[in-house]
Enzyme design. Structure first.
Site, PDB file in Angstrom:
ATOM      1  N   GLU B 150     -49.855  -0.991  58.097  1.00 26.69           N
ATOM      2  CA  GLU B 150     -49.817  -1.676  60.028  1.00 26.69           C
ATOM      3  C   GLU B 150     -48.612  -2.508  60.862  1.00 26.69           C
ATOM      4  OE1 GLU B 150     -52.651  -0.526  60.648  1.00 26.69           O
ATOM      5  OE2 GLU B 150     -54.082  -0.353  59.310  1.00 26.69           O
ATOM      6  N   LEU B 151     -47.795  -1.909  59.479  1.00 23.77           N
ATOM      7  CA  LEU B 151     -46.360  -2.787  60.578  1.00 23.77           C
ATOM      8  C   LEU B 151     -45.993  -3.934  60.591  1.00 23.77           C
ATOM      9  CD1 LEU B 151     -43.873  -1.239  62.056  1.00 23.77           C
ATOM     10  CD2 LEU B 151     -44.494  -1.999  63.629  1.00 23.77           C
TER      11      LEU B 151
END
Lengths: 402, 400
Positions: B150-151
């Protein structure tokens, strides 16, 4: 100019046996706030306090009609059932049809004495009065369908007489209001009413109709204190409400969790049968039948519940689910209910899928995190489902017709 | 010269079937839904392959051939590659051919697309290693730039990546951490010495990923000319366009014109003498870090909060993930491959996302992307599966 609505009802809290009276109370109050004047007609003189509406009782002297004693309960109780009333498989009490017909005749008389712009009738019991009033005055008629004969009978033993009255009312009305898309479908498919004549207005809940006080919970509190969790069924004990599915699910739950009590609150023609079922499922020790609860006791049972289950086979709306949410109980509702269309923070299950229902019950009972999340969000959600919103829609429909 | 740096995320979780309490102790398979429901992982992988992975990758292959200067990068979750190998191996073949062009960089991540970094650093490292082996086996390359699930990013992850030998790491270019600065430069994580931090230009990325087909958007329809002009006008050294690969064909359907847009975009970019394509490694090699970036709290690329609350923000999500990681020792000590694998499959971030009540509870149901009817149903299925896993992990356990 304020619109004057001549409204025919049948029951009104605290003298109600179900959601119909609650809905009439919530809707009339919210409509009057929006500026309508309501003349609410009831078949019999009762001590009701509803200052926002002018109450007219069909048996009152100043309307000078024949006085009569109405059998006010539209549904027979389990006691009268066991006495052999409602013979022939009918769920309707004694001379109910006679009452309904007399009420219809008064409808025309009341209409000719009062000044109003539109006629409004709640459910088949008052459709006759509504139609008579329309015939007498030519004013537009709205019928509000809170339940149909197909819901009440569970689809079996549909009473032809009731069906005919319902159908006539819906056909002659200028607009039919249904409490859900679920009910609208039945009205269109089973009663042949054109879909564009049927408008959906969901029920609401607010301080007028919501149980609000948390009372001393003597016996239940004691049981809860000793570690029991409480799962609540609240509604009439009839085929329509699916109490048997509730017990079937209970039996599955009890195999996994011992400290759970299943409370069946209400009365109805299946009460004795349900007690026997609890016995034959071997769970009689964990199932409590409280009978029909009013006011304070009803609030008490709601607030004691760790979980509310509404397994209805056919539920036009299901206000009880909103009441439970409002009091902070997580809810499991059947997909065959109108309330499932509007409520998000609930677990939804097909009424017949008792395995899944049991799985959900266990999931909720075992997880404080799930209970907390559902209760928190559910409470907030119910607070936003108001009668004001419902009344606004009804008000719009009224203004299109007058 | 300013560069355009594309990174596409390819990920598919193993969705948990409607696992019931009654299945506990009888059914050790949590991910094998074979119904028509959206919990059928095979069905979904086949559908997304057909609508997105195959057409998008075929198109990119052709574009890379047509434009030798063109560069893109990918990050694949290990479980996405695993499922593609099993259900639609032709997609893997296409990806291999992409990598063979030499114009494509593969990034490192966790095999299970997990949030392990925040719950168990040791488990996190094991999953990164497992992912690296898979990428090496399939594509013969060694990831040199890292991006976390999810970065998600924090200072300590930047430092970890530097120590693990990465040249760079990716994060969200979120205004509150940037302040007056632009995401279009290379930065240095606080506390690190040489590793580079690349930040997503979320405005331009989201123009493609989210707004492309939105008719209420004032810039709709988005043409390549317009987008090319925006890229040209953007200040800085590099415009980092990071997005889900499923943008092409799945989030934005073919009939929105997304493939036509993709096909014309490289030409439009290369027309501008001030623009070129670069992979993340090339960006890092080309520009010096402009400043140090301090990210003390976890940053992600999700919604308007840009934190982890969409995954572990509510009590259900917290209970689920804490229960999961509390089992680590019991699971690993069993030395049972299938058990360990199931535990890891349950670490995938998507499971927790499905339990998110942020939008669902307040009525924005369209923002609730989930194969379950509600966050509550998602939670019940997950917790039942987890209980069965615990049962398996503690069966015949010898007290120490």
């Amino acid at each position: 100019m304020r619109t004057r609505v001549l409204m025919f009802g049948w029951e009104f809290p605290p003298f109600n046996s179900g959601g119909l009276g609650v809905a009439c109370l919530g809707l009339t109050k919210a409509l009057s706030v929006l500026g309508s004047e309501i003349l609410f007609v009831m078949p019999k003189r009762l001590d009701i306090r509803a200052p926002w509406t002018q109450l007219i009782f069909a048996d009152e002297a100043d309307i000078t009609v024949h006085t009569y004693n109405s059998a006010l309960t539209p549904y027979i109780t389990s006691k009268s059932y066991s006495r052999g009333e409602g013979e022939g498989g009918s769920i309707y009490a004694g001379d109910l049809f006679g009452e309904v017909e007399r009420y219809a005749r008064f409808g025309a008389r009341i209409a000719s004495k009062e000044r109003f712009d539109i006629i409004y009738a709640h459910d088949w019991l008052s459709f006759g009065a509504g139609m008579a009033a329309k015939r007498a005055t030519g004013k537009p008629l709205i019928v509000h369908v809170h339940a149909t004969e197909f819901d009440r009978s569970g689809g079996l033993n549909v009473n032809q007489h009731v069906y005919d009255i319902e159908r006539a009312g819906m056909q002659r009305a200028d607009c039919v209001i249904a409490v859900s898309e679920f009910t609208k479908r039945i009205i269109v498919e089973r009663y042949g009413v054109p879909a564009d004549k049927v408008k959906v207005v969901y029920n609401g809940i607010d301080e007028t109709t919501a149980p609000t006080h948390e009372y001393e919970l003597s016996r239940l509190r004691a049981l809860k204190r000793s570690g029991y969790k409480l799962v609540l069924f609240l509604g009439r004990i009839t085929l329509q409400k699916g109490p048997d599915y509730f017990l079937q699910a209970a039996a599955r739950v009890l195999k996994y969790e011992k400290n759970v009590l299943f409370v069946v609150s209400g009365s109805g023609d299946m009460e004795a049968q349900m007690m026997q079922l609890a016995g034959s499922l071997g769970i009689a020790h964990a199932v409590f039948f409280t009978g029909f609860l009013h006011g304070k006791e009803r609030d008490e049972i709601y607030s004691a519940a760790d979980l509310f289950v509404m397994p209805s086979v056919s539920e036009p709306f299901g206000i009880a689910a909103l009441e439970a949410m409002r009091l902070g109980a997580p809810i499991i509702i059947s997909k065959q209910s109108g309330v499932a269309e509007v409520v998000r923070n609930a677990l939804k299950v097909d009424f017949w899928d008792v395995e899944k229902m049991a799985d959900m019950i266990l999931g909720v009972l075992r997880s404080p995190a799930l209970r907390y999340s559902m209760a928190e969000h559910g409470k907030r959600e119910a607070e936003n489902l108001t009668w004001e919103e419902a009344a606004r829609k009804v008000d719009g429909i009224i203004h299109q017709l007058v | 010269m300013k560069s355009v740096c594309f990174y596409f995320q390819v990920h598919q979780p193993y969705r948990v079937k409607r696992y019931r309490i009654f299945d506990m102790g009888n059914d050790p398979e949590y991910f094998n839904d074979r119904s028509d429901a959206d919990l059928n992982n095979k069905k979904i992988v086949e559908k997304v392959s057909k609508k997105s992975y195959i057409p998008a990758t075929s198109l990119l292959l052709e574009l890379l051939k047509r434009h030798p200067q063109m560069r893109v990068s990918y990050s694949f979750s290990g479980i996405a590659l695993e499922q593609l190998e099993r259900y639609t191996p032709e997609v893997i073949e296409l990806f291999k051919r992409l990598v063979e062009t030499g114009q494509v960089e593969i990034l490192g991540e966790t095999y299970y697309h997990s949030l392990a970094f925040f719950y168990s650093p040791a488990e996190f490292e094991r999953q990164v290693t497992q992912h690296r082996s898979l990428v090496r086996r399939l594509f013969g390359v060694w990831p040199r730039v890292f991006r976390n699930t999810e970065l998600s990013y924090r200072n300590d992850l930047g430092i970890w990546a530097e120590q693990a030998g990465y040249r760079g790491i990716l994060a969200e270019g979120w205004d509150p951490i940037l302040g007056w600065r632009s995401p279009n430069y290379v930065y240095r994580p606080k506390g690190a010495e040489k590793i580079a931090l690349l930040l997503k230009n979320y405005k331009l990325s989201d123009d493609i990923a989210f707004r492309f087909s939105s008719r209420t958007w004032s810039e709709w329809p988005l043409t390549t000319e317009k987008f090319g002009q925006w890229l040209g006008e953007a200040p800085g050294d590099t415009v980092n366009l990071f997005m889900d690969y499923e943008t092409f064909g799945e989030h934005q359907w073919e009939d929105t014109g997304i493939f036509a847009f993709l096909e014309k975009l490289p030409e439009e970019i290369l027309k501008n003498p001030g623009l070129t394509f670069k992979t993340p490694s090339e960006v890092i090699a080309s520009y010096d870090a402009k400043d140090e970036m301090d990210v003390p709290h976890t940053l992600t690329w999700a919604d308007t909060d840009r934190d982890l609350t969409a995954w572990v923000g509510n009590p259900m999500q917290k209970a689920a993930i804490e229960n999961l990681y509390a089992m680590e020792d019991d699971i690993l000590l069993r030395n049972d491959t299938k058990l360990i694998e199931d535990w890891r499959k349950l670490q995938t971030s998507d499971h927790f996302y499905y339990m998110c009540t942020k939008w669902f509870a307040d009525g924005d149901v369209h923002a609730y992307f989930s194969p379950y009817e509600s966050p509550y149903d998602a939670y019940i299925a997950y917790m039942n599966a987890l209980s069965d896993l615990r049962l398996r992990a503690t069966k015949n356990k010898v007290p120490v």
